[in-house]
Design an enzyme around this catalytic site. Sequence first.
Site, short mmCIF file in Angstrom:
data_model
loop_
_atom_site.label_atom_id
_atom_site.label_comp_id
_atom_site.label_asym_id
_atom_site.label_seq_id
_atom_site.Cartn_x
_atom_site.Cartn_y
_atom_site.Cartn_z
N ASN A 106 -0.48 4.59 -0.69
CA ASN A 106 -1.16 5.84 -0.33
C ASN A 106 -1.90 5.75 1.02
O ASN A 106 -2.84 6.50 1.27
CB ASN A 106 -2.11 6.29 -1.45
CG ASN A 106 -3.29 5.35 -1.58
OD1 ASN A 106 -3.24 4.23 -1.08
ND2 ASN A 106 -4.33 5.81 -2.23
N ASP B 210 -1.67 -1.13 -3.92
CA ASP B 210 -1.95 -0.35 -5.14
C ASP B 210 -0.79 -0.46 -6.13
O ASP B 210 0.25 -1.06 -5.83
CB ASP B 210 -2.25 1.11 -4.77
CG ASP B 210 -1.28 1.63 -3.71
OD1 ASP B 210 -0.06 1.44 -3.89
OD2 ASP B 210 -1.73 2.19 -2.69
N ASP C 102 -4.09 3.81 2.53
CA ASP C 102 -5.51 3.54 2.78
C ASP C 102 -5.76 2.08 3.17
O ASP C 102 -6.90 1.64 3.28
CB ASP C 102 -6.37 3.92 1.56
CG ASP C 102 -6.05 3.07 0.34
OD1 ASP C 102 -5.08 2.26 0.41
OD2 ASP C 102 -6.76 3.18 -0.67
N GLU D 7 -6.27 -20.59 -17.36
CA GLU D 7 -6.77 -21.28 -16.18
C GLU D 7 -7.81 -22.25 -16.68
O GLU D 7 -8.97 -21.90 -16.86
CB GLU D 7 -7.40 -20.28 -15.19
CG GLU D 7 -7.71 -20.94 -13.88
CD GLU D 7 -8.84 -20.29 -13.13
OE1 GLU D 7 -8.93 -20.54 -11.92
OE2 GLU D 7 -9.66 -19.56 -13.71
N ASP E 55 -4.46 -10.07 -16.01
CA ASP E 55 -5.44 -11.13 -15.91
C ASP E 55 -6.54 -10.81 -16.91
O ASP E 55 -7.03 -9.68 -16.95
CB ASP E 55 -6.01 -11.15 -14.49
CG ASP E 55 -6.24 -12.54 -13.97
OD1 ASP E 55 -6.99 -13.29 -14.62
OD2 ASP E 55 -5.67 -12.87 -12.91
N ASP F 44 -8.44 -16.10 -17.43
CA ASP F 44 -9.28 -16.58 -16.34
C ASP F 44 -10.44 -17.45 -16.80
O ASP F 44 -11.14 -17.12 -17.76
CB ASP F 44 -9.85 -15.33 -15.64
CG ASP F 44 -10.68 -15.65 -14.41
OD1 ASP F 44 -10.08 -16.03 -13.40
OD2 ASP F 44 -11.92 -15.54 -14.49
N HIS G 51 -3.79 -17.13 -5.74
CA HIS G 51 -4.75 -16.41 -4.90
C HIS G 51 -6.02 -17.22 -4.62
O HIS G 51 -6.88 -16.75 -3.89
CB HIS G 51 -5.13 -15.10 -5.60
CG HIS G 51 -5.86 -15.36 -6.88
ND1 HIS G 51 -5.26 -15.97 -7.97
CD2 HIS G 51 -7.14 -15.16 -7.23
CE1 HIS G 51 -6.14 -16.11 -8.93
NE2 HIS G 51 -7.30 -15.62 -8.52
N ASP G 52 -6.15 -18.40 -5.21
CA ASP G 52 -7.31 -19.25 -4.94
C ASP G 52 -6.98 -20.44 -4.04
O ASP G 52 -7.86 -21.20 -3.65
CB ASP G 52 -7.87 -19.83 -6.26
CG ASP G 52 -8.45 -18.76 -7.17
OD1 ASP G 52 -8.94 -17.74 -6.66
OD2 ASP G 52 -8.42 -18.97 -8.40
N ASP H 228 0.85 -1.19 0.00
CA ASP H 228 0.00 0.00 0.00
C ASP H 228 0.88 1.24 0.00
O ASP H 228 1.68 1.44 0.91
CB ASP H 228 -0.89 -0.04 1.25
CG ASP H 228 -1.68 1.24 1.44
OD1 ASP H 228 -1.91 1.95 0.44
OD2 ASP H 228 -2.07 1.51 2.60
C1 GLC Z 1 -10.81 -17.75 -11.43
C2 GLC Z 1 -10.03 -16.87 -10.49
C3 GLC Z 1 -10.83 -16.71 -9.25
C4 GLC Z 1 -12.15 -16.06 -9.60
C5 GLC Z 1 -12.87 -16.83 -10.70
C6 GLC Z 1 -13.98 -16.03 -11.30
O1 GLC Z 1 -10.98 -19.01 -10.93
O2 GLC Z 1 -8.77 -17.40 -10.26
O3 GLC Z 1 -10.17 -15.95 -8.28
O4 GLC Z 1 -12.95 -16.01 -8.47
O5 GLC Z 1 -12.03 -17.18 -11.76
O6 GLC Z 1 -13.50 -15.01 -12.10
CA CA Z 2 -3.54 2.03 -1.30
#
Ligand code: GLC
Ligand code: CA
Length: 562
Positions: free
Chosen positions: A24, A30, A26, A259, A99, A201, A331-332, A22
């Site tokens: 700024n 970012d 908040d 993906e 993405d 994605d 991230h999943d 971060d």
């Molecule tokens: C993919 C992403 C996931 C998202 C999903 C819907 O699986 O990795 O984070 O929730 O698509 O876009």
């Molecule tokens: Ca920020």
Amino acid sequence: MKHEAWWKKSVIYQIYPKSFQDDNHDGIGDLKGVINRLPYLEKLGITVIWLSPCYQSPMDDGGYDISDYYEIDSIFGSMADMDELIATAKKHGIKLLMDLVINHTSDEHKWFKEALADPKSKYRDYYIFREGKDGKAPNNWRSYFGGSAWEKVPNEENMYFLHAFSKRQPDLNWENTDMREAIIDMINWWLEKGLGGFRVDAILNLKKPTNFYKSYPADAEDGLSSISKYIANQPGILDWLHELDDRCFKKYNAFTVSEADVPDRDLIDYVGPNGVFSTTFDFSYSDIALPSNGAWYMLRDWTVVELRERIFNHQLKAQKIGWGVQYLENHDQPRSISKYIPEADRNDTSKKLLATLFMMLHGTPFIYQGQEIGMENITTLNLDDYDDIATYEMYDRALIAGLSKKEAFDAVVKRSRDNSRTPMQWSSEPHAGFSTAHQTWLKINPNYTTINVASQEHDTSSVLSYYKKLIDLRKAANPYSEVTIFGEFVPVVYNQENIIAYQRVLNDQALLILINLSNESVVVDVDKTFKYHVLDNLAPSKIEDGELVLKPYQSIILANYI
Ligand code: GLC
Ligand code: CA
């Protein structure tokens, strides 16, 4: 052509922008924060960033719900910041992947707003609207996150729209040519900015069946049937994907990683010599604990033998057909140390072992932010502290399935996607050096006081330093770079259930990778040609009379040359 592809030599680093840095104050990461950390990434040795979505979004699904593909969300900064990020990254020798989320938009996208406001608008057909049947949704599909995949349209009689993910992510109708043209323009607009390519994605879901009015066998207590069976990889999808490749990706020599859990028989169409994408993520070993209906409140047990089979299987088919990518985290997914290693055995040694296991496989490695310092699942949140929409949907599903509140919550702690979304731990300063705001958008893992970049940066025995060494093996100056990048993957099977072993072979160069995924010592035979130690996560072991003792959680890389 694909042989010389630049991305084969890359090491890719995934940034979840809300949680990286971060700038700024908040409490939300970012783009300026990312720019500030480029020197760190360059030093780590990575050469490509995959940035999770930072487009304009109401953030119902962490930015995977895009309301304007041409804007950066104000929480992340501006388009000028994005241009600066691309340009500055380039100076650090780093390319940027965005993405690409084109299966659905946000319900706040202007197309969807128009479609709702005026059923006669041309945008109505950009999405999938259908009348209900017998007072109910057209069918009993369950969205990926849980609950019906159909949402009733407000103020209209008996009308529904389809959403494979959250109800705030309506699916686009790919049959509509105008919509497809708009997406193609948008992709080229971004490539024109100088991106390296895209992580694509949820792409397997584009093609939907023509007839929705069927009743499907329920696969869980909620009476619904997982949508993936009906919309993933349907005949006809490849035409649209080839069009994207021909009219967008190819022109820019872009790298694309999809993906997409592609079945073996179709892999060639996706990533073969004439495939539509450069490569694709494999789920077979990252989702080893998941049941087939995706219900992660019921994780299954697995063995090292099974893990080994899945990894080997994937390696052999990926290298035969095209080029694979390797990852432990994203991230999943929960943090890998918390997923693959029993609680009592989680430490720097087992973290380095996991790093060796995956970084030495054939294919381009993806490292997820924080993985390189051994970040772990967060175990201290209350249910209300979670942000992820899928977490709440799965919690509800667990209750419907008959789990107690405590059991459902225990599943959340283990598997919630927020485990990997807690802010990056830079130092032992307040908020882990991630932010100087009063509060961060998601709580920080309290273990930041011991697990952080600052404490590992100058410690040659740290997890971070170990990752650097693994990355270094792929650098041109390193004597092992060619074999690490291009060497054929050759399984080595010992009659030992907790050992994962393989070779990488390129002409007369060979590496032997030995992994002991257990807390007991194991003796293995080693071919005498593997005389040279490349990297160890514990004090180097000696080979005596052709035998080597692998200590608990030891991983070793040996070579037949120096
Ligand atoms: C993919 C992403 C996931 C998202 C999903 C819907 O699986 O990795 O984070 O929730 O698509 O876009
Ligand atoms: Ca920020």
